[in-house]
Write a protein that holds these residues in place. Structure first.
Motif, mmCIF file in Angstrom:
data_model
loop_
_atom_site.group_PDB
_atom_site.id
_atom_site.type_symbol
_atom_site.label_atom_id
_atom_site.label_comp_id
_atom_site.label_asym_id
_atom_site.label_seq_id
_atom_site.Cartn_x
_atom_site.Cartn_y
_atom_site.Cartn_z
ATOM 1 N N ALA A 23 -8.143 79.248 -15.801
ATOM 2 C CA ALA A 23 -7.426 78.939 -17.039
ATOM 3 C C ALA A 23 -6.382 80.026 -17.315
ATOM 4 O O ALA A 23 -5.241 79.708 -17.671
ATOM 5 N N ILE A 24 -6.763 81.295 -17.130
ATOM 6 C CA ILE A 24 -5.806 82.396 -17.350
ATOM 7 C C ILE A 24 -4.695 82.323 -16.300
ATOM 8 O O ILE A 24 -3.522 82.432 -16.613
ATOM 9 N N TYR A 28 -0.800 81.741 -16.919
ATOM 10 C CA TYR A 28 0.140 82.756 -16.426
ATOM 11 C C TYR A 28 1.194 82.110 -15.515
ATOM 12 O O TYR A 28 2.386 82.353 -15.664
ATOM 13 N N HIS A 29 0.722 81.284 -14.569
ATOM 14 C CA HIS A 29 1.653 80.673 -13.610
ATOM 15 C C HIS A 29 2.621 79.701 -14.277
ATOM 16 O O HIS A 29 3.735 79.516 -13.809
ATOM 17 N N GLN A 30 2.182 79.092 -15.379
ATOM 18 C CA GLN A 30 3.062 78.150 -16.075
ATOM 19 C C GLN A 30 4.313 78.857 -16.629
ATOM 20 O O GLN A 30 5.397 78.296 -16.632
ATOM 21 N N TYR A 31 4.117 80.101 -17.069
ATOM 22 C CA TYR A 31 5.233 80.788 -17.733
ATOM 23 C C TYR A 31 5.869 81.898 -16.901
ATOM 24 O O TYR A 31 6.887 82.440 -17.290
ATOM 25 N N LEU A 75 1.882 89.110 -19.490
ATOM 26 C CA LEU A 75 2.875 88.079 -19.785
ATOM 27 C C LEU A 75 3.315 88.326 -21.210
ATOM 28 O O LEU A 75 2.469 88.410 -22.112
ATOM 29 N N SER A 76 4.603 88.476 -21.425
ATOM 30 C CA SER A 76 5.023 88.743 -22.795
ATOM 31 C C SER A 76 6.403 88.156 -23.073
ATOM 32 O O SER A 76 7.247 88.078 -22.187
ATOM 33 N N THR A 77 6.585 87.724 -24.291
ATOM 34 C CA THR A 77 7.875 87.131 -24.662
ATOM 35 C C THR A 77 8.174 87.395 -26.136
ATOM 36 O O THR A 77 7.285 87.772 -26.905
ATOM 37 N N LYS A 78 9.417 87.192 -26.491
ATOM 38 C CA LYS A 78 9.813 87.395 -27.880
ATOM 39 C C LYS A 78 10.293 86.079 -28.489
ATOM 40 O O LYS A 78 11.167 86.044 -29.339
#
Lengths: 170, 170
Positions: A23-24, A28-31, A75-78
């Motif tokens: 699931a993780i 992760y791979h999706q984004y 994984l990080s985004t703004k």
């Protein structure tokens, strides 16, 4: 019959553990290919290599912690943080983890989850999820993680929500 | 075994070896597809000419020399205008590289528009090849190091300590 029952339970446990990790990974791979996300991936082999090359002088707090790690994903985004946090909470089977920290402060949500022998302060997996109105961060550590060591390193980790790690050690 | 059979067997071995896809070569070719590139190849003999006396004034010279002397060859290519490169094709080659049994993707890092991937090929605990694929804001670069070193021979702790000492001095 007893053996079959034990085997079936063991099989079920392995499959469900795999599913949680998946699931993780799937999330992760999706984004990871989305350029609006910052991504860090350190493979288990890399950590294995680091532990091999780490000599006596690598025994700093950070070195000592890194030596026992077997994988790291960040994984990080703004952008769209609140929706992503919701999505992560829906897809990652958080009920199978032990909850170490849960913070809701206005729009900020922080969850620090672990899996493994928490009583001995050593865990096998640590998941940090931080969601704000815009910002979102997922950090997944895998390995033998000493929560005491990690709490001492909290100030050195430059990740939103990492300050809450200070409270997880004894 | 007759000479004819040996010849036939050698032919088959040669054919099988040449059938193995060369993903690293494909990466280099892709980046060199338009004129805006600069490429460099440094052979082993030239690397061997790096004399110890050039770097002995710095701390950790011994460890650095060990690492330098293990490099069997180096080639690099930088494309100054990444808009003229088929990034999707490169990503597809990179995915083949990370899925191949010979290479491991050790590290992936993306932040502020910079994207770094590190692949390593190991053979019997010895690092044989290191490939850095770097996507910057405007440029695209690939660096390939052919090496022959056992990671155990490198004392990372010593290197880190020496670098820290040098930084502290400055």
């Amino acid at each position: 019959m007893k053996k079959i029952f034990v085997l079936a339970i063991a099989f079920f446990a392995v499959v469900s553990m795999q599913a949680q990790n998946d699931a993780i990974s799937k999330f992760y791979h999706q984004y990871e290919s989305d350029t609006s996300f910052s991504v860090v991936y350190v493979s288990p082999k890399m950590f294995k290599m680091v532990s091999k090359v780490a000599g006596e002088e690598f025994e700093s707090e950070m070195g000592d912690f890194v030596k026992d790690l077997r994988g790291l994903k960040v994984l990080s985004t703004k952008k769209g943080g609140a929706a992503l946090y919701k999505d992560a909470m829906r897809r990652i089977p958080t009920s199978t983890y032990d909850e170490l920290v849960k913070v809701r402060d206005g729009a900020q949500n922080v969850r620090i989850l672990s899996k493994g022998d928490e009583a001995g302060n050593l865990v096998d997996e640590l998941l940090i999820l931080v969601g704000e109105k815009q910002d979102f961060t997922l950090v997944s550590f895998v390995g033998r993680i000493d929560l005491n060591k990690l709490s001492k390193l909290a100030k050195k980790i430059d990740i939103k929500g990492a300050e809450h790690l200070e409270n997880i050690g004894n | 075994m007759s000479f004819r059979n040996i010849l036939m067997l050698s032919g088959i071995v040669f054919l099988l070896a040449s059938c193995q896809p060369n993903h690293v070569g494909a990466l280099f070719s892709e980046v060199k597809k338009n004129d805006n590139y600069m490429g460099v190849t440094v052979p082993k003999w030239m690397i061997r000419t790096v004399d110890k006396k050039f770097i002995t004034k710095h701390a950790g010279a011994e460890e650095a020399m060990k690492a330098i002397q293990s490099i069997q060859g180096l080639r690099a290519v930088v494309n100054m205008d990444k808009t003229k490169i088929d990034i999707n094709k490169i990503k597809s080659i990179m995915s083949k590289l990370s899925n191949s049994k010979r290479y491991d993707e050790m590290l992936k890092f993306r932040a502020d528009g910079n994207d770094i991937h590190v692949f390593v090929r190991e053979k019997r605990e010895r690092v044989k090849q290191i490939i850095f694929v770097t996507e910057l804001k405007k440029e695209y670069a690939i660096l390939e190091l052919k090496t022959d070193i056992n990671v155990k021979d490198l004392d990372l702790g010593k290197i880190v300590k020496n670098v820290e000492d040098e930084v502290a001095k400055d």
